[in-house]
Design a protein around this motif. Structure first.
Motif, PDB file in Angstrom:
ATOM      1  N   ILE A   1       5.070  -4.407  -6.101  1.00  0.00           N
ATOM      2  CA  ILE A   1       4.399  -5.713  -6.141  1.00  0.00           C
ATOM      3  C   ILE A   1       3.323  -5.728  -5.059  1.00  0.00           C
ATOM      4  O   ILE A   1       3.496  -5.134  -3.987  1.00  0.00           O
ATOM      5  CB  ILE A   1       5.418  -6.853  -5.922  1.00  0.00           C
ATOM      6  CG1 ILE A   1       6.461  -6.831  -7.042  1.00  0.00           C
ATOM      7  CG2 ILE A   1       4.741  -8.208  -5.840  1.00  0.00           C
ATOM      8  CD1 ILE A   1       7.576  -7.852  -6.864  1.00  0.00           C
ATOM      9  N   ASP A   2       2.205  -6.422  -5.327  1.00  0.00           N
ATOM     10  CA  ASP A   2       1.086  -6.403  -4.382  1.00  0.00           C
ATOM     11  C   ASP A   2       1.352  -7.202  -3.106  1.00  0.00           C
ATOM     12  O   ASP A   2       0.449  -7.413  -2.297  1.00  0.00           O
ATOM     13  CB  ASP A   2      -0.203  -6.895  -5.059  1.00  0.00           C
ATOM     14  CG  ASP A   2      -0.100  -8.321  -5.588  1.00  0.00           C
ATOM     15  OD1 ASP A   2       0.921  -8.993  -5.342  1.00  0.00           O
ATOM     16  OD2 ASP A   2      -1.045  -8.768  -6.263  1.00  0.00           O
ATOM     17  N   LYS A   3       2.562  -7.661  -2.924  1.00  0.00           N
ATOM     18  CA  LYS A   3       2.954  -8.374  -1.707  1.00  0.00           C
ATOM     19  C   LYS A   3       3.899  -7.541  -0.841  1.00  0.00           C
ATOM     20  O   LYS A   3       4.305  -7.970   0.235  1.00  0.00           O
ATOM     21  CB  LYS A   3       3.621  -9.698  -2.072  1.00  0.00           C
ATOM     22  CG  LYS A   3       2.755 -10.584  -2.962  1.00  0.00           C
ATOM     23  CD  LYS A   3       3.545 -11.720  -3.558  1.00  0.00           C
ATOM     24  CE  LYS A   3       2.713 -12.508  -4.553  1.00  0.00           C
ATOM     25  NZ  LYS A   3       2.358 -11.725  -5.748  1.00  0.00           N
ATOM     26  N   PHE A   4       4.293  -6.369  -1.318  1.00  0.00           N
ATOM     27  CA  PHE A   4       5.311  -5.574  -0.638  1.00  0.00           C
ATOM     28  C   PHE A   4       4.707  -4.322  -0.019  1.00  0.00           C
ATOM     29  O   PHE A   4       4.062  -3.515  -0.708  1.00  0.00           O
ATOM     30  CB  PHE A   4       6.405  -5.135  -1.623  1.00  0.00           C
ATOM     31  CG  PHE A   4       7.203  -6.260  -2.225  1.00  0.00           C
ATOM     32  CD1 PHE A   4       7.046  -7.576  -1.811  1.00  0.00           C
ATOM     33  CD2 PHE A   4       8.132  -5.990  -3.219  1.00  0.00           C
ATOM     34  CE1 PHE A   4       7.784  -8.602  -2.381  1.00  0.00           C
ATOM     35  CE2 PHE A   4       8.887  -7.015  -3.790  1.00  0.00           C
ATOM     36  CZ  PHE A   4       8.702  -8.325  -3.376  1.00  0.00           C
ATOM     37  N   GLY A   5       4.953  -4.127   1.279  1.00  0.00           N
ATOM     38  CA  GLY A   5       4.540  -2.931   1.990  1.00  0.00           C
ATOM     39  C   GLY A   5       5.660  -2.483   2.922  1.00  0.00           C
ATOM     40  O   GLY A   5       6.829  -2.807   2.698  1.00  0.00           O
ATOM     41  N   PHE A   6       5.337  -1.783   3.998  1.00  0.00           N
ATOM     42  CA  PHE A   6       6.384  -1.321   4.910  1.00  0.00           C
ATOM     43  C   PHE A   6       5.780  -0.841   6.214  1.00  0.00           C
ATOM     44  O   PHE A   6       4.572  -0.592   6.318  1.00  0.00           O
ATOM     45  CB  PHE A   6       7.189  -0.189   4.272  1.00  0.00           C
ATOM     46  CG  PHE A   6       6.475   1.126   4.105  1.00  0.00           C
ATOM     47  CD1 PHE A   6       6.751   2.205   4.938  1.00  0.00           C
ATOM     48  CD2 PHE A   6       5.508   1.287   3.103  1.00  0.00           C
ATOM     49  CE1 PHE A   6       6.096   3.409   4.790  1.00  0.00           C
ATOM     50  CE2 PHE A   6       4.855   2.503   2.934  1.00  0.00           C
ATOM     51  CZ  PHE A   6       5.140   3.577   3.782  1.00  0.00           C
ATOM     52  N   ARG A   7       6.628  -0.748   7.237  1.00  0.00           N
ATOM     53  CA  ARG A   7       6.280  -0.027   8.463  1.00  0.00           C
ATOM     54  C   ARG A   7       7.404   0.957   8.738  1.00  0.00           C
ATOM     55  O   ARG A   7       8.540   0.768   8.291  1.00  0.00           O
ATOM     56  CB  ARG A   7       5.996  -0.955   9.639  1.00  0.00           C
ATOM     57  CG  ARG A   7       7.182  -1.576  10.328  1.00  0.00           C
ATOM     58  CD  ARG A   7       6.723  -2.416  11.527  1.00  0.00           C
ATOM     59  NE  ARG A   7       5.981  -3.599  11.100  1.00  0.00           N
ATOM     60  CZ  ARG A   7       4.951  -4.114  11.780  1.00  0.00           C
ATOM     61  NH1 ARG A   7       4.547  -3.552  12.906  1.00  0.00           N
ATOM     62  NH2 ARG A   7       4.338  -5.190  11.335  1.00  0.00           N
ATOM     63  N   VAL A   8       7.108   2.003   9.479  1.00  0.00           N
ATOM     64  CA  VAL A   8       8.070   3.068   9.681  1.00  0.00           C
ATOM     65  C   VAL A   8       8.793   2.939  11.023  1.00  0.00           C
ATOM     66  O   VAL A   8       8.324   2.268  11.946  1.00  0.00           O
ATOM     67  CB  VAL A   8       7.392   4.447   9.597  1.00  0.00           C
ATOM     68  CG1 VAL A   8       6.906   4.715   8.193  1.00  0.00           C
ATOM     69  CG2 VAL A   8       6.259   4.566  10.612  1.00  0.00           C
ATOM     70  N   ALA A   9       9.919   3.610  11.089  1.00  0.00           N
ATOM     71  CA  ALA A   9      10.669   3.745  12.340  1.00  0.00           C
ATOM     72  C   ALA A   9      11.079   5.204  12.459  1.00  0.00           C
ATOM     73  O   ALA A   9      11.077   5.951  11.475  1.00  0.00           O
ATOM     74  CB  ALA A   9      11.904   2.853  12.341  1.00  0.00           C
ATOM     75  N   CYS A  10      11.406   5.623  13.679  1.00  0.00           N
ATOM     76  CA  CYS A  10      11.948   6.966  13.848  1.00  0.00           C
ATOM     77  C   CYS A  10      12.778   7.040  15.100  1.00  0.00           C
ATOM     78  O   CYS A  10      12.690   6.171  15.982  1.00  0.00           O
ATOM     79  CB  CYS A  10      10.847   8.048  13.842  1.00  0.00           C
ATOM     80  SG  CYS A  10       9.883   8.171  15.335  1.00  0.00           S
ATOM     81  N   VAL A  11      13.594   8.048  15.163  1.00  0.00           N
ATOM     82  CA  VAL A  11      14.484   8.274  16.299  1.00  0.00           C
ATOM     83  C   VAL A  11      13.692   8.953  17.408  1.00  0.00           C
ATOM     84  O   VAL A  11      12.917   9.869  17.137  1.00  0.00           O
ATOM     85  CB  VAL A  11      15.684   9.133  15.868  1.00  0.00           C
ATOM     86  CG1 VAL A  11      16.562   9.480  17.064  1.00  0.00           C
ATOM     87  CG2 VAL A  11      16.486   8.418  14.796  1.00  0.00           C
ATOM     88  N   PRO A  12      13.875   8.549  18.672  1.00  0.00           N
ATOM     89  CA  PRO A  12      13.131   9.180  19.764  1.00  0.00           C
ATOM     90  C   PRO A  12      13.424  10.672  19.872  1.00  0.00           C
ATOM     91  O   PRO A  12      14.533  11.139  19.588  1.00  0.00           O
ATOM     92  CB  PRO A  12      13.627   8.447  21.006  1.00  0.00           C
ATOM     93  CG  PRO A  12      14.129   7.138  20.514  1.00  0.00           C
ATOM     94  CD  PRO A  12      14.688   7.424  19.151  1.00  0.00           C
ATOM     95  N   ALA A  13      12.406  11.402  20.262  1.00  0.00           N
ATOM     96  CA  ALA A  13      12.549  12.811  20.588  1.00  0.00           C
ATOM     97  C   ALA A  13      11.755  13.068  21.845  1.00  0.00           C
ATOM     98  O   ALA A  13      10.712  12.427  22.080  1.00  0.00           O
ATOM     99  CB  ALA A  13      12.053  13.697  19.448  1.00  0.00           C
ATOM    100  N   SER A  14      12.208  13.933  22.691  1.00  0.00           N
ATOM    101  CA  SER A  14      11.521  14.176  23.955  1.00  0.00           C
ATOM    102  C   SER A  14      10.131  14.769  23.708  1.00  0.00           C
ATOM    103  O   SER A  14       9.981  15.649  22.857  1.00  0.00           O
ATOM    104  CB  SER A  14      12.328  15.135  24.825  1.00  0.00           C
ATOM    105  OG  SER A  14      13.577  14.572  25.128  1.00  0.00           O
ATOM    106  N   PRO A  15       9.129  14.295  24.476  1.00  0.00           N
ATOM    107  CA  PRO A  15       7.779  14.840  24.302  1.00  0.00           C
ATOM    108  C   PRO A  15       7.701  16.270  24.832  1.00  0.00           C
ATOM    109  O   PRO A  15       8.499  16.688  25.625  1.00  0.00           O
ATOM    110  CB  PRO A  15       6.917  13.896  25.137  1.00  0.00           C
ATOM    111  CG  PRO A  15       7.837  13.308  26.153  1.00  0.00           C
ATOM    112  CD  PRO A  15       9.170  13.228  25.474  1.00  0.00           C
TER     113      PRO A  15
END
Length: 429
Positions: free
Chosen positions: A415-429
């Motif tokens: 639907i043209d009203k639905f999107g998302f943003r992402v998440a992720c688990v931390p990892a050491s730089p």
């Protein structure tokens, strides 16, 4: 009964607590006394019946203020129970005011941490001290406050390079961070109240307020995933609002939960494989915690709503129906109607954008009710028919865009009203 002219000795009673003897008076006049100011004295009986009275007054105690002044008076003594206003001197260069202390204990102050405050004078001589401490620079941000994934290689790239930043770049989040790079912010573990209080305007019955603890840090997108980012990773752009040269800065929409999470071919799987990080959709609790950034109000700007439809507080934080959504057109190139370019509105306290309006954002959870009990790292029901969506959108009124507002839909819905943003688990730089 005494004859006129008789010499009589008198002694005052002990003064009440916090008071002292002042003087004697008599109905015959004070000149009968040898010393009317002495608690032990003698007097000469006059030629008439006489009443003699001992007088007492509250005892003043000496006050010394080091590093500050008493406001409104030059007095240096005050009676017990008196309310005294004080203010600290200007801090010396290189120092800041660090609070009041007193020889009578700090509980006499209304606020011992305020440079201007009041206190209650105790029943003793008291010294009050304004304390100053050397300025110390704020601790530097963590080296991995932000993680940035370079998507510019597109679908043909073997890897997506990963970089870490301690702070927002000097030039801010320029267009490259909204198109060819994907930027996420580290969110600290913590506890918050999820849901809405019963009196919040626009509240729905599925927003039961309860305490949630996140036991570990996680990253979440500074912006919703944009059309250009999605196109670079997946190789196609399903969005309705894709007209013009700047379409890439608009959030991707017309994308289903299944599209995003598909094993091997979904956006999350592709970015994870090429970056080496574990990308996922945020849980509903992670989404709301990041959205609120410490606030408990309807909006993460610290504002509550005055109207469920059009509300001026929404104009600062997101695209919704009354400020551009009502005149939507899929051919619009300006970003002024329909979806907005990400980052158009003000960020929350953690520097995250577009939680209120623009697109509804898919979360990882199956939709279901939650209770009042305290929960740790919740992930929602194990099964269900609908997946959770959060954040309102360009087509909705203010009440649907609140931090606590929940919605859901079939995971296959595009639907043209639905999107998302992402998440992720931390990892050491």
């Amino acid at each position: 009964v005494f004859a006129e002219g008789t010499r009589i000795s008198i002694t005052a009673d002990p003064a009440p607590a916090g008071s002292h003897f002042v003087n004697w008076t008599s109905t015959a006049g004070d000149d009968i006394f040898d010393d009317p100011a002495a608690a032990n004295t003698t007097f000469t009986m006059p030629a008439n019946a006489t009443t003699i009275t001992a007088h007492y007054a509250p005892t003043p105690y000496a006050l010394t203020v080091d590093g500050g002044v008493v406001v409104g008076t030059s007095e240096t003594e005050f009676v017990a129970g008196a309310t005294v206003s004080i203010t600290a001197d200007t801090a010396p260069d290189g120092y800041y005011f660090a609070g009041w202390t007193s020889t009578a204990g700090d509980d006499i102050f209304d606020d011992p941490t305020a440079a201007s405050t009041t206190f209650t004078m105790p029943a003793s001589a008291t010294t009050i001290t304004a304390n100053y401490a050397p300025d110390t620079p704020a601790p530097p941000p963590a080296a991995d406050t932000y993680v940035v994934i370079d998507l510019s290689g597109g679908t043909s790239a073997a890897t997506y390079p990963v970089d870490y930043l301690a702070d927002v770049p000097a030039g801010g989040w320029t267009d490259e961070y909204k198109t060819t790079k994907l930027v996420l912010r580290r969110i600290p573990a913590g506890t918050f109240l999820m849901g809405s209080p019963e009196g919040e305007l626009g509240r729905d019955s599925d927003e039961t307020q309860h305490e949630v603890t996140h036991t570990q840090d996680y990253y979440i997108g500074v912006f919703p995933v944009t059309q250009k980012q999605y196109e670079l990773v997946v190789g196609s752009n399903p969005s309705a609002f894709s007209a013009g040269d700047n379409y890439g800065k608009r959030p991707v929409e017309c994308v289903s939960w299944n599209d995003i999470t598909a094993t091997g071919s979904g956006f999350l799987a592709l970015v994870s494989a090429k970056s080496g990080l574990d990308f996922r959709l945020p849980t509903e609790a992670q989404w709301e915690y990041a959205c609120r950034a410490g606030t408990t109000t309807a909006l993460n700007s610290g504002e509550d709503l005055e109207s469920t439809g059009e509300d001026p507080a929404m104009n600062d934080v997101g695209r919704y129906y009354p400020n551009g959504g009502s005149s939507f057109s899929s051919s619009d190139e300006s970003g002024d109607v329909g979806t907005a370019f990400v980052g158009t509105y003000e960020p929350n306290a953690w520097g995250l954008y577009d939680f209120h309006g623009n697109v509804r954002e898919w979360c990882a959870d199956w939709y279901g009710s939650y209770g009042t009990e305290f929960v740790v790292d919740p992930t929602g029901p194990e099964t269900g028919d609908y997946r959770v969506l959060r954040g309102g959108g360009w087509y909705y009124g203010a009440s649907v865009c609140r931090s606590a507002s929940r919605s859901s839909h079939y995971p296959y819905s595009r639907i043209d009203k639905f999107g998302f943003r992402v998440a992720c688990v931390p990892a050491s730089p």
